[in-house]
Design an enzyme around this catalytic site. Structure first.
Site, PDB file in Angstrom:
ATOM      1  N   GLU A   1       0.838  -1.195   0.000  1.00  0.00           N
ATOM      2  CA  GLU A   1       0.000   0.000   0.000  1.00  0.00           C
ATOM      3  C   GLU A   1       0.878   1.252   0.000  1.00  0.00           C
ATOM      4  O   GLU A   1       1.929   1.293   0.647  1.00  0.00           O
ATOM      5  CB  GLU A   1      -0.945  -0.020   1.209  1.00  0.00           C
ATOM      6  CG  GLU A   1      -1.959  -1.145   1.058  1.00  0.00           C
ATOM      7  CD  GLU A   1      -3.016  -1.223   2.148  1.00  0.00           C
ATOM      8  OE1 GLU A   1      -4.123  -1.699   1.849  1.00  0.00           O
ATOM      9  OE2 GLU A   1      -2.746  -0.821   3.293  1.00  0.00           O
TER      10      GLU A   1
ATOM     11  N   CYS B   1       3.560   8.437   0.858  1.00  0.00           N
ATOM     12  CA  CYS B   1       4.020   7.519   1.901  1.00  0.00           C
ATOM     13  C   CYS B   1       4.207   6.170   1.213  1.00  0.00           C
ATOM     14  O   CYS B   1       3.247   5.579   0.723  1.00  0.00           O
ATOM     15  CB  CYS B   1       2.970   7.445   3.008  1.00  0.00           C
ATOM     16  SG  CYS B   1       3.374   6.211   4.261  1.00  0.00           S
TER      17      CYS B   1
ATOM     18  N   CYS C   1       5.961  -7.045   7.082  1.00  0.00           N
ATOM     19  CA  CYS C   1       7.067  -6.538   7.900  1.00  0.00           C
ATOM     20  C   CYS C   1       7.519  -7.636   8.848  1.00  0.00           C
ATOM     21  O   CYS C   1       6.690  -8.396   9.357  1.00  0.00           O
ATOM     22  CB  CYS C   1       6.620  -5.312   8.702  1.00  0.00           C
ATOM     23  SG  CYS C   1       8.010  -4.511   9.561  1.00  0.00           S
TER      24      CYS C   1
ATOM     25  N   CYS D   1       5.854  -4.327  15.945  1.00  0.00           N
ATOM     26  CA  CYS D   1       5.322  -3.209  16.724  1.00  0.00           C
ATOM     27  C   CYS D   1       3.845  -3.502  17.043  1.00  0.00           C
ATOM     28  O   CYS D   1       3.048  -3.748  16.131  1.00  0.00           O
ATOM     29  CB  CYS D   1       5.461  -1.914  15.941  1.00  0.00           C
ATOM     30  SG  CYS D   1       7.162  -1.641  15.412  1.00  0.00           S
TER      31      CYS D   1
ATOM     32  N   CYS E   1       0.805  -1.661  15.298  1.00  0.00           N
ATOM     33  CA  CYS E   1       0.836  -1.510  13.843  1.00  0.00           C
ATOM     34  C   CYS E   1       0.129  -2.657  13.129  1.00  0.00           C
ATOM     35  O   CYS E   1       0.410  -3.832  13.394  1.00  0.00           O
ATOM     36  CB  CYS E   1       2.296  -1.431  13.385  1.00  0.00           C
ATOM     37  SG  CYS E   1       2.479  -1.415  11.603  1.00  0.00           S
TER      38      CYS E   1
ATOM     39  N   CYS F   1      -1.221   6.321   9.822  1.00  0.00           N
ATOM     40  CA  CYS F   1      -0.045   5.663  10.386  1.00  0.00           C
ATOM     41  C   CYS F   1      -0.421   4.396  11.127  1.00  0.00           C
ATOM     42  O   CYS F   1      -1.318   4.413  11.969  1.00  0.00           O
ATOM     43  CB  CYS F   1       0.643   6.595  11.373  1.00  0.00           C
ATOM     44  SG  CYS F   1       1.598   7.790  10.528  1.00  0.00           S
TER      45      CYS F   1
END
Ligand code: SF4
Length: 343
Positions: free
Chosen positions: A90, A103, A110, A114, A117, A335
């Site tokens: 994305e 962005c 990933c 975190c 996230c 975010c």
């Protein structure tokens, strides 16, 4: 077949000379793939038909394509970008009255964890190629022209993935984006946002790219940060701080500390004091991010009062502080929300 965009200019020259072409043809081809962003050999109109045929029989070009677009009521656009092997990442276009920011993602999924996230819930499948990172920038630049009438002005590596875990490709993509013979964007308008891997922060400083650095801090209390970002147990906050001091010494640029304030997690006086302490001896500004919850878990509650207390304390101590308003939350583009949810 090899994607033509995987070749360096030297390898491109070698390939063209082996086809019996003059070496200057390499810069023409380079111009087509990196400055004009040609998506096929047919577009390369100043090359002979014969050369285009040779290129077609030895190489291909695998551009990333926009697969799906979602537009937020605040104008933010989230793109699902399909890669040549079917994986999706994305990329988000964030317009304001003065600028358009892209962005971009650096990995499919990933490998870090975190807790706040959404991308962390996706397994890391692979790193993005240089061209796949550059393609996101080009696609969003075109989108910015179409939707706002303005070119892209800023780029942040804050999409899916940890950019410093795809170090060579991210560095090479930044070189291509800022190369006057390619996209020619100022590196000063590029920000690499990292979760904080000290060795790689110093390595990035050594690359002398003239980009900005942002660090997702979220807590300056060791055990709390380790709970929020479990992978960070591998490094102490002192090591991270030392890498930021190194960054500033080597690049002269101020580091942005990204910071969300969650109720019951990092909203106490001791959290504010720890942040003030962390900011001593290092050139930083703090960016308070208005977090968008990704579910009902412990990160669901943003503490607005505590945000204000943080801001007051930072200002009182002459530490620059900004607040980043959330954009695109209604389409999961903000975010920590990128997770290929609607695909
Ligand atoms: S915040 Fe960044 S580094 Fe952490 S899991 Fe999400 S994408 Fe990965």
């Amino acid at each position: 077949m090899t994607d033509l965009r995987k070749l360096s200019i030297e390898q491109l020259t070698e390939a063209l000379v082996s086809f019996g072409e003059k070496s200057f043809r390499a810069s023409q081809v380079y111009d087509w793939i990196w400055a004009k962003n040609a998506r096929s050999f047919e577009e390369m109109s100043n090359l002979s038909l014969e050369l285009r045929k040779k290129l077609t029989s030895h190489f291909d070009i695998n551009p990333a394509e926009i697969h799906q677009v979602q537009i937020s009521k605040d104008g933010t656009i989230k793109n699902a970008v399909r890669l040549h092997d079917g994986f999706m990442v994305e990329s988000v276009m964030i317009p304001t009255s003065e600028r358009s920011t892209a962005c971009v993602s650096s990995q499919v999924g990933c490998s870090l964890d975190c807790e706040f996230c959404a991308t962390a819930k996706l397994k890391r499948m692979r790193n993005l190629e240089v061209a796949e990172i550059v393609d996101q920038v080009v696609l969003i630049h075109r989108q910015s022209l179409e939707f706002t009438g303005r070119p892209l002005s800023n780029i942040v590596f804050m999409g899916m993935g940890e950019p410093l875990m795809n170090f060579p490709n991210v560095v090479e993509a930044i070189r291509k984006i800022s190369d006057p013979k390619a996209l020619a964007m100022s590196p000063r308008r590029i920000t690499v946002s990292t979760s904080g891997i000290p060795k790689m922060i110093m390595k990035l400083a050594d690359e002398k790219l003239r980009v900005n650095l942002a660090l997702s801090l979220h807590s300056a209390i060791e055990h709390k940060r380790n709970d929020i970002m479990p992978f960070s147990k591998a490094f102490s906050l002192e090591e991270i701080k030392n890498s930021l001091i190194y960054w500033h010494r080597e690049t002269g640029s101020i580091i942005t500390l990204e910071y969300c304030v969650w109720g019951g997690i990092n909203d106490g006086k001791e959290d504010i004091e720890a942040l003030l302490d962390f900011c001593q001896d290092v050139m930083v500004k703090v960016n308070i991010i208005q977090y968008n919850p990704i579910g009902e878990g412990k990160f669901a509650r943003r503490n607005i009062d505590a945000e204000a207390q943080y801001i007051r304390a930072l200002e009182k101590n002459n530490i620059p502080v900004t607040v980043r308003r959330s954009r695109g939350a209604d389409i999961d583009a903000a975010c920590g929300q990128l997770a290929n949810k609607n695909l």
